[in-house]
Design a protein around this motif. Structure first.
Motif, mmCIF file in Angstrom:
data_model
loop_
_atom_site.group_PDB
_atom_site.id
_atom_site.type_symbol
_atom_site.label_atom_id
_atom_site.label_comp_id
_atom_site.label_asym_id
_atom_site.label_seq_id
_atom_site.Cartn_x
_atom_site.Cartn_y
_atom_site.Cartn_z
ATOM 1 N N GLY A 292 0.809 -1.204 0.000
ATOM 2 C CA GLY A 292 0.000 0.000 0.000
ATOM 3 C C GLY A 292 0.842 1.254 0.000
ATOM 4 O O GLY A 292 2.049 1.232 -0.279
ATOM 5 N N SER A 293 0.211 2.359 0.322
ATOM 6 C CA SER A 293 0.894 3.645 0.283
ATOM 7 C C SER A 293 0.372 4.556 1.376
ATOM 8 O O SER A 293 -0.761 4.394 1.859
ATOM 9 N N ARG A 294 1.195 5.511 1.744
ATOM 10 C CA ARG A 294 0.827 6.572 2.665
ATOM 11 C C ARG A 294 1.323 7.885 2.078
ATOM 12 O O ARG A 294 2.411 7.942 1.507
ATOM 13 N N GLN A 295 0.534 8.913 2.242
ATOM 14 C CA GLN A 295 0.972 10.223 1.776
ATOM 15 C C GLN A 295 0.260 11.299 2.573
ATOM 16 O O GLN A 295 -0.795 11.060 3.161
ATOM 17 N N GLY B 249 9.209 -5.982 2.875
ATOM 18 C CA GLY B 249 10.147 -5.393 3.820
ATOM 19 C C GLY B 249 10.834 -4.151 3.310
ATOM 20 O O GLY B 249 11.635 -3.556 4.032
ATOM 21 N N LYS B 250 10.564 -3.770 2.059
ATOM 22 C CA LYS B 250 11.141 -2.562 1.479
ATOM 23 C C LYS B 250 10.095 -1.456 1.442
ATOM 24 O O LYS B 250 8.943 -1.684 1.067
ATOM 25 N N VAL B 251 10.514 -0.250 1.823
ATOM 26 C CA VAL B 251 9.621 0.905 1.813
ATOM 27 C C VAL B 251 10.321 2.060 1.119
ATOM 28 O O VAL B 251 11.451 2.424 1.472
ATOM 29 N N HIS B 252 9.663 2.611 0.124
ATOM 30 C CA HIS B 252 10.177 3.780 -0.582
ATOM 31 C C HIS B 252 9.589 5.024 0.076
ATOM 32 O O HIS B 252 8.375 5.209 0.109
ATOM 33 N N LYS B 253 10.474 5.913 0.578
ATOM 34 C CA LYS B 253 10.035 7.126 1.252
ATOM 35 C C LYS B 253 10.543 8.337 0.479
ATOM 36 O O LYS B 253 11.698 8.379 0.063
ATOM 37 N N TYR B 254 9.661 9.313 0.315
ATOM 38 C CA TYR B 254 10.039 10.494 -0.439
ATOM 39 C C TYR B 254 9.282 11.695 0.107
ATOM 40 O O TYR B 254 8.243 11.562 0.778
ATOM 41 N N GLY B 255 9.810 12.872 -0.149
ATOM 42 C CA GLY B 255 9.139 14.082 0.303
ATOM 43 C C GLY B 255 9.955 15.316 -0.011
ATOM 44 O O GLY B 255 11.126 15.240 -0.419
ATOM 45 N N LYS B 256 9.319 16.462 0.186
ATOM 46 C CA LYS B 256 9.990 17.730 -0.046
ATOM 47 C C LYS B 256 9.217 18.823 0.678
ATOM 48 O O LYS B 256 8.087 18.625 1.125
ATOM 49 N N SER B 257 9.851 19.975 0.812
ATOM 50 C CA SER B 257 9.187 21.123 1.421
ATOM 51 C C SER B 257 9.567 22.380 0.658
ATOM 52 O O SER B 257 10.519 22.380 -0.137
ATOM 53 N N THR B 258 8.833 23.435 0.919
ATOM 54 C CA THR B 258 9.102 24.705 0.239
ATOM 55 C C THR B 258 10.365 25.371 0.746
ATOM 56 O O THR B 258 10.817 26.368 0.171
ATOM 57 N N THR B 259 10.968 24.856 1.815
ATOM 58 C CA THR B 259 12.230 25.403 2.307
ATOM 59 C C THR B 259 13.432 24.785 1.603
ATOM 60 O O THR B 259 14.577 25.100 1.933
ATOM 61 N N GLY B 260 13.196 23.850 0.660
ATOM 62 C CA GLY B 260 14.288 23.269 -0.103
ATOM 63 C C GLY B 260 14.702 21.882 0.335
ATOM 64 O O GLY B 260 15.496 21.239 -0.354
ATOM 65 N N GLU B 261 14.237 21.402 1.446
ATOM 66 C CA GLU B 261 14.610 20.053 1.874
ATOM 67 C C GLU B 261 13.890 19.025 1.012
ATOM 68 O O GLU B 261 12.794 19.274 0.487
ATOM 69 N N SER B 262 14.484 17.845 0.865
ATOM 70 C CA SER B 262 13.879 16.765 0.093
ATOM 71 C C SER B 262 14.553 15.455 0.467
ATOM 72 O O SER B 262 15.676 15.441 0.970
ATOM 73 N N TRP B 263 13.859 14.369 0.240
ATOM 74 C CA TRP B 263 14.425 13.044 0.461
ATOM 75 C C TRP B 263 13.723 12.058 -0.457
ATOM 76 O O TRP B 263 12.554 12.229 -0.832
ATOM 77 N N ASP B 264 14.472 11.017 -0.853
ATOM 78 C CA ASP B 264 13.953 9.967 -1.730
ATOM 79 C C ASP B 264 14.826 8.740 -1.495
ATOM 80 O O ASP B 264 15.900 8.606 -2.077
ATOM 81 N N ILE B 265 14.375 7.858 -0.620
ATOM 82 C CA ILE B 265 15.187 6.724 -0.214
ATOM 83 C C ILE B 265 14.334 5.459 -0.154
ATOM 84 O O ILE B 265 13.107 5.515 -0.112
ATOM 85 N N VAL B 266 14.999 4.307 -0.169
ATOM 86 C CA VAL B 266 14.376 3.011 0.043
ATOM 87 C C VAL B 266 15.016 2.401 1.276
ATOM 88 O O VAL B 266 16.245 2.321 1.367
ATOM 89 N N VAL B 267 14.182 2.000 2.243
ATOM 90 C CA VAL B 267 14.689 1.486 3.514
ATOM 91 C C VAL B 267 14.076 0.119 3.792
ATOM 92 O O VAL B 267 13.038 -0.247 3.239
ATOM 93 N N ASP B 268 14.752 -0.621 4.647
ATOM 94 C CA ASP B 268 14.199 -1.870 5.164
ATOM 95 C C ASP B 268 13.363 -1.516 6.393
ATOM 96 O O ASP B 268 13.903 -1.087 7.416
ATOM 97 N N GLU B 269 12.081 -1.713 6.293
ATOM 98 C CA GLU B 269 11.206 -1.313 7.386
ATOM 99 C C GLU B 269 9.955 -2.175 7.391
ATOM 100 O O GLU B 269 9.375 -2.470 6.349
ATOM 101 N N GLU B 270 9.560 -2.570 8.563
ATOM 102 C CA GLU B 270 8.340 -3.349 8.692
ATOM 103 C C GLU B 270 7.120 -2.454 8.498
ATOM 104 O O GLU B 270 7.159 -1.260 8.774
#
Length: 455
Positions: A345-348, A373-394
């Motif tokens: 599934g997904s969360r946003q 067991g793999k989760v793709h996490k991504y995001g950004k903000s108007t302050t310029g921060e961002s992330w796009d990673i794949v982690v091992d997570e339950e």
């Protein structure tokens, strides 16, 4: 709650005519506490990692009151309510947002509280009448916020068996009345009702209450209450509660629907609130729950909507959307959505803020859960921060409602015990397959606008 896949017997109805048979339950699967069929399964808990919360803070130039999340008052707190707890005033607390990956530090984002002094003044509402004769006791207490849908036993519905029409005057000069009756109609319709009310000697305060139970030959049954009142200070309130049993037109399954609407307004300040709650259940585990809320305290207004849906076969959808604003032009909000099936599934979501000078800040985030067991996490903000990673997570999610069909059947004994009129031999009910349940209405006054965009 896919009962068939677990070897249980679903509580289903296959007849199109007559009363819904609520006793057609296998004794092998009766609930040990209340004697009703327990179709609940063990909750599916797929754990694949830890969830870390991100505290989002955003500086604002204008002064607003921060809020905090607190636990729900009701005993049947839904999955959405667990993560979308009710907003409360608290000038000493900061707001923690939904757990996400650890981004770079941000600035503080205060939230104002929605709770009004109207709530704190509930205990000060006009004193109860205490009639010393056989008249009904005054029901002059306004409803409380964020209490959801009450159970039957909390309402104490007790209909009179005989037609009554009486009134009287108490020692303090207040008056009361009580009446009851029965209405009959086509298709075996019957409504038994009791009305009562009263007012103070000077007419500045009054209360009204109506109880009813309805039934017909198609098997429909309904139990309900409506209350209203006002006091000498001008505070007013209204609430209604309904519980309905009927047979779904297409699946022939028994369905129970519950709803509650509540509102209160202050007579001394620009303050008030409105809530609309609903719950729907069927005998195979399909469940839908939701609420719409609105409130105002002088220059501050807030809105909240949430919903959750379980299809009975493992698919889950949950969402929440909150936003608020002040007359100075400050706006802020927080929303999220979950969609899951069989661990995939997904969360946003998004958190946003707009200042009086129209300066905008927002952070969006998302997660994709692959079920391995793999989760793709991504995001950004108007302050310029961002992330796009794949982690091992339950992955953890609730595949079934914590309060489902077996629970609502066990708490609806008075509804199920309503006795319909006897149907004459050879007479069958007229079935209407063209109608569908209407959507919950929006607040009658101060209808909330759509959530403003953060972009």
């Amino acid at each position: 709650m896919a009962a068939n896949s677990r070897g249980l017997t679903p509580f289903s109805i296959v007849r199109l005519r007559g009363d819904i048979d609520t006793t057609a339950i296998s004794p092998l699967h009766r609930h040990q506490r209340n004697g009703f069929l327990d179709l609940r399964r063990k909750k599916r808990r797929l754990i694949v990692g830890d969830c870390r919360r991100v505290v989002v803070k955003c500086c604002c130039s204008d002064s607003v009151v921060p809020i905090r999340r607190t636990s729900c008052c009701g005993s049947r707190k839904s999955g959405v309510e667990k993560r979308s707890e009710e907003w409360r005033f608290d000038s000493k607390m900061t707001h923690n947002f939904r757990p996400r990956i650890q981004p770079s530090p941000a600035t503080s984002m205060p939230f104002p509280s929605p709770q009004s002094r109207l709530v704190s003044k509930q205990d000060k509402f006009f004193q109860r009448c205490t009639p010393r004769n056989s008249g009904p006791q005054s029901r002059d207490s306004p409803p409380k916020r964020d209490t959801g849908i009450a159970n039957e036993k909390d309402w104490g519905i007790s209909l009179l068996n005989d037609n009554v029409n009486e009134s009287g005057t108490n020692e303090d000069g207040s008056t009361w009345y009580r009446e009851s009756g029965e209405d009959l109609g086509e298709n075996g319709y019957r409504c038994r009702w009791t009305r009562m009310g009263g007012q103070s000697h000077d007419g500045t305060s009054e209360w009204k209450e109506t109880w009813w139970e309805k039934s017909d030959w198609t098997g429909n049954k309904e139990l309900g209450v409506e209350k209203s009142g006002r006091n000498a200070e001008g505070d007013s309130w209204w609430e209604t509660w309904r519980e309905v049993l009927h047979q779904d037109e297409w699946s022939n399954l028994a369905r129970i629907e519950r709803s509650a609407q509540k509102q209160a307004k202050s007579g001394t300040e620009n303050a008030g609130w409105y809530e609309n709650w609903w719950e729907k259940y069927d005998a195979k585990g399909w469940t839908e729950k939701g609420a719409h809320k609105y409130g105002r305290l002088n220059e501050q207004s807030w809105w909240e909507k949430w919903g959750e849906h379980y299809d009975g076969r493992g698919s889950v959808l949950k969402w929440t959307d909150k936003w608020a604003e002040t007359e100075l032009g400050t706006k802020w909000g927080d929303k999220w959505e979950d969609k899951f099936f069989a661990g995939i599934g997904s969360r946003q979501g998004e958190t946003w803020h707009v200042s009086p000078s129209d300066q905008r800040w927002s952070r969006t985030w998302g997660e994709e859960h692959f079920g391995n067991g793999k989760v793709h996490k991504y995001g950004k903000s108007t302050t310029g921060e961002s992330w796009d990673i794949v982690v091992d997570e339950e992955t953890y999610y609730e595949a079934e409602p914590h309060y489902g069909w077996a629970d609502v059947v066990g708490d609806s004994t008075q509804l199920l015990s309503i006795q319909p009129r006897e149907r004459p031999p050879g007479v069958y009910p007229n079935l209407d397959f063209g109608s569908s349940p209407s959507s919950p209405p929006l607040p009658p006054d101060d209808e909330p606008p759509a959530a403003p965009s953060s972009q």
